[in-house]
Design a protein around this motif. Structure first.
Motif, PDB file in Angstrom:
ATOM      1  N   ILE A  88       0.803  -1.357   0.043  1.00 49.71           N
ATOM      2  CA  ILE A  88       0.115  -0.055   0.024  1.00 49.71           C
ATOM      3  C   ILE A  88       0.784   1.169   0.084  1.00 49.71           C
ATOM      4  CG2 ILE A  88      -1.942   1.219   1.174  1.00 49.71           C
ATOM      5  CD1 ILE A  88      -2.482  -1.693   0.008  1.00 49.71           C
ATOM      6  N   GLU A  89       1.275   1.806  -1.211  1.00 51.47           N
ATOM      7  CA  GLU A  89       2.175   2.765  -1.248  1.00 51.47           C
ATOM      8  C   GLU A  89       1.477   3.708  -2.684  1.00 51.47           C
ATOM      9  OE1 GLU A  89       5.958   1.626  -1.867  1.00 51.47           O
ATOM     10  OE2 GLU A  89       6.019   1.599  -3.742  1.00 51.47           O
ATOM     11  N   GLY A  90       1.906   4.836  -2.508  1.00 50.79           N
ATOM     12  CA  GLY A  90       1.517   5.666  -3.891  1.00 50.79           C
ATOM     13  C   GLY A  90       0.180   6.364  -3.785  1.00 50.79           C
ATOM     14  N   GLU A  91      -0.212   7.212  -4.552  1.00 53.96           N
ATOM     15  CA  GLU A  91      -1.400   8.161  -4.287  1.00 53.96           C
ATOM     16  C   GLU A  91      -2.762   7.416  -4.720  1.00 53.96           C
ATOM     17  OE1 GLU A  91      -0.898  11.474  -6.698  1.00 53.96           O
ATOM     18  OE2 GLU A  91       1.164  12.114  -5.431  1.00 53.96           O
ATOM     19  N   HIS A  92      -2.540   6.323  -5.125  1.00 49.82           N
ATOM     20  CA  HIS A  92      -3.937   5.414  -5.928  1.00 49.82           C
ATOM     21  C   HIS A  92      -3.723   4.073  -5.826  1.00 49.82           C
ATOM     22  CE1 HIS A  92      -7.235   4.519  -8.787  1.00 49.82           C
ATOM     23  NE2 HIS A  92      -7.630   5.771  -8.452  1.00 49.82           N
ATOM     24  N   PRO A  93      -4.646   3.277  -5.547  1.00 50.22           N
ATOM     25  CA  PRO A  93      -4.755   1.843  -5.659  1.00 50.22           C
ATOM     26  C   PRO A  93      -4.014   1.343  -6.966  1.00 50.22           C
ATOM     27  CG  PRO A  93      -6.874   2.558  -4.601  1.00 50.22           C
ATOM     28  CD  PRO A  93      -6.237   3.910  -5.088  1.00 50.22           C
ATOM     29  N   ASN A  94      -4.365   1.882  -8.013  1.00 53.01           N
ATOM     30  CA  ASN A  94      -3.664   1.408  -9.239  1.00 53.01           C
ATOM     31  C   ASN A  94      -2.181   1.525  -9.353  1.00 53.01           C
ATOM     32  OD1 ASN A  94      -6.400   1.125 -10.067  1.00 53.01           O
ATOM     33  ND2 ASN A  94      -6.399   2.987 -11.359  1.00 53.01           N
ATOM     34  N   ASP A  95      -1.444   2.234  -8.045  1.00 50.66           N
ATOM     35  CA  ASP A  95      -0.265   2.270  -8.268  1.00 50.66           C
ATOM     36  C   ASP A  95       0.495   1.201  -7.216  1.00 50.66           C
ATOM     37  OD1 ASP A  95      -0.393   4.741  -9.770  1.00 50.66           O
ATOM     38  OD2 ASP A  95      -0.595   6.002  -7.752  1.00 50.66           O
ATOM     39  N   TRP A  96      -0.466   0.361  -6.503  1.00 51.16           N
ATOM     40  CA  TRP A  96       0.270  -0.501  -5.557  1.00 51.16           C
ATOM     41  C   TRP A  96       0.996  -1.521  -6.292  1.00 51.16           C
ATOM     42  CZ3 TRP A  96      -5.107  -1.626  -2.779  1.00 51.16           C
ATOM     43  CH2 TRP A  96      -5.559  -0.644  -2.002  1.00 51.16           C
ATOM     44  N   PRO A  97       2.268  -1.794  -5.972  1.00 51.27           N
ATOM     45  CA  PRO A  97       3.128  -2.874  -6.719  1.00 51.27           C
ATOM     46  C   PRO A  97       2.572  -4.196  -5.750  1.00 51.27           C
ATOM     47  CG  PRO A  97       4.314  -1.695  -5.136  1.00 51.27           C
ATOM     48  CD  PRO A  97       3.040  -0.874  -5.067  1.00 51.27           C
ATOM     49  N   VAL A  98       3.105  -5.240  -6.187  1.00 55.49           N
ATOM     50  CA  VAL A  98       3.075  -6.397  -5.622  1.00 55.49           C
ATOM     51  C   VAL A  98       4.030  -6.975  -4.843  1.00 55.49           C
ATOM     52  CG1 VAL A  98       2.758  -9.119  -6.142  1.00 55.49           C
ATOM     53  CG2 VAL A  98       1.226  -7.232  -7.548  1.00 55.49           C
ATOM     54  N   VAL A  99       4.024  -7.774  -3.812  1.00 58.98           N
ATOM     55  CA  VAL A  99       4.865  -8.157  -3.018  1.00 58.98           C
ATOM     56  C   VAL A  99       4.651  -9.705  -2.692  1.00 58.98           C
ATOM     57  CG1 VAL A  99       6.206  -8.287  -0.532  1.00 58.98           C
ATOM     58  CG2 VAL A  99       6.027  -6.053  -1.919  1.00 58.98           C
ATOM     59  N   VAL A 100       5.528 -10.620  -3.001  1.00 63.74           N
ATOM     60  CA  VAL A 100       5.171 -12.070  -2.655  1.00 63.74           C
ATOM     61  C   VAL A 100       6.057 -12.422  -1.395  1.00 63.74           C
ATOM     62  CG1 VAL A 100       5.652 -14.153  -3.633  1.00 63.74           C
ATOM     63  CG2 VAL A 100       5.374 -12.397  -5.159  1.00 63.74           C
ATOM     64  N   VAL A 101       5.619 -12.682  -0.331  1.00 64.28           N
ATOM     65  CA  VAL A 101       6.089 -13.454   0.743  1.00 64.28           C
ATOM     66  C   VAL A 101       6.087 -14.820   0.668  1.00 64.28           C
ATOM     67  CG1 VAL A 101       6.236 -13.366   3.217  1.00 64.28           C
ATOM     68  CG2 VAL A 101       5.114 -11.303   2.134  1.00 64.28           C
TER      69      VAL A 101
END
Length: 247
Positions: free
Chosen positions: A118-131
């Motif tokens: 959850i980063e950036g100004e808009h949900p469309n900007d959210w990158p993916v993190v795999v744990v």
């Protein structure tokens, strides 16, 4: 439709059981208190809830419970926070709704977790993190793209850990529809345990593969929590394997 979802559908077609019934996005996002990325919305509207290769599941945005309330992705995040799962897996992230936290949108049978950062100004900007559950130093990987771009990278093999996530070799991805907002087909883990040609199931019952859909009554793996109702067909790909129930 989001352009990357369109690209993905050309590589991994949605189930022929569709078109799926879309969830009530406005109600779900209101309950969560946050909007969701457009590519995830378009993916869900096209594919429904299901799994790639019966391995990698993409979470549904919400479910209506018996009391009429919604259980959403935010509730999943709350459970992850309660059990401190990211800390246990040595991933240096907080959970949603903390700034810079992770919001889970999928997982696989290895227990690897697929999340938005959850980063950036808009949900469309959210990158993916795999744990990852069984990979360390580090136990996580960041993908600078959205959910649809990530899934496209996985099914085409351009993501380094594609086979870890979906099991089969790149180029062999198939989607199984489990449910949408109005219908529940159930997962079919035994769909991977069939032979091309004559389709055998426990007890020696034969099925016919026609246009990618098993027809006729589906003999379920008794006692397996993922078996489908006997009158519901499901999507499979002819794939050599062991024609027995999974353990």
């Amino acid at each position: 439709m989001h352009p990357v979802v369109a690209q993905l559908s050309a590589v991994m077609p949605p189930s022929p059981l569709g078109p799926v019934i879309a969830p009530p996005w406005a109600r779900i996002e209101e309950a969560m208190g946050v909007g969701l990325p457009r590519d995830y919305r378009d993916f869900t509207d096209l594919y429904g809830h299901g799994a790639i290769n019966d391995e990698l599941g993409v979470n549904y945005p919400g479910y209506q419970q018996s009391d009429g309330s919604l259980k959403t992705l935010a509730d999943v995040a709350e459970e992850n926070n309660r059990y401190r799962v990211y800390e246990a897996l040595e991933a240096p992230f907080a959970g949603y709704p903390a700034p810079g936290g992770l919001l889970q949108w999928g997982s696989n049978y290895n227990g690897d977790m697929l999340c938005w950062l959850i980063e950036g100004e808009h949900p469309n900007d959210w990158p993916v993190v795999v744990v990852f559950r069984h990979i360390r130093e580090p136990s996580w990987r960041r993908f600078d793209g959205g959910l649809a771009a990530f899934l496209l990278a996985v099914v085409t093999g351009t993501f380094d850990f594609a086979t870890t996530l979906i099991g089969d070799a790149p180029g062999e991805a198939r989607w199984t529809l489990a449910r949408d907002w109005g219908r529940n087909y159930g997962f079919a883990p035994s769909a991977r345990y069939v032979h091309a040609g004559e389709m055998l199931r426990p007890g020696g019952q034969g099925l016919t593969l026609a246009a990618g859909v098993l027809v006729g009554p589906v003999p379920a793996c008794q006692g397996h929590p993922g078996h489908r109702p006997p009158d519901v067909p499901h999507l499979v790909t002819a794939n050599p394997g062991n024609p027995t129930c999974p353990g």
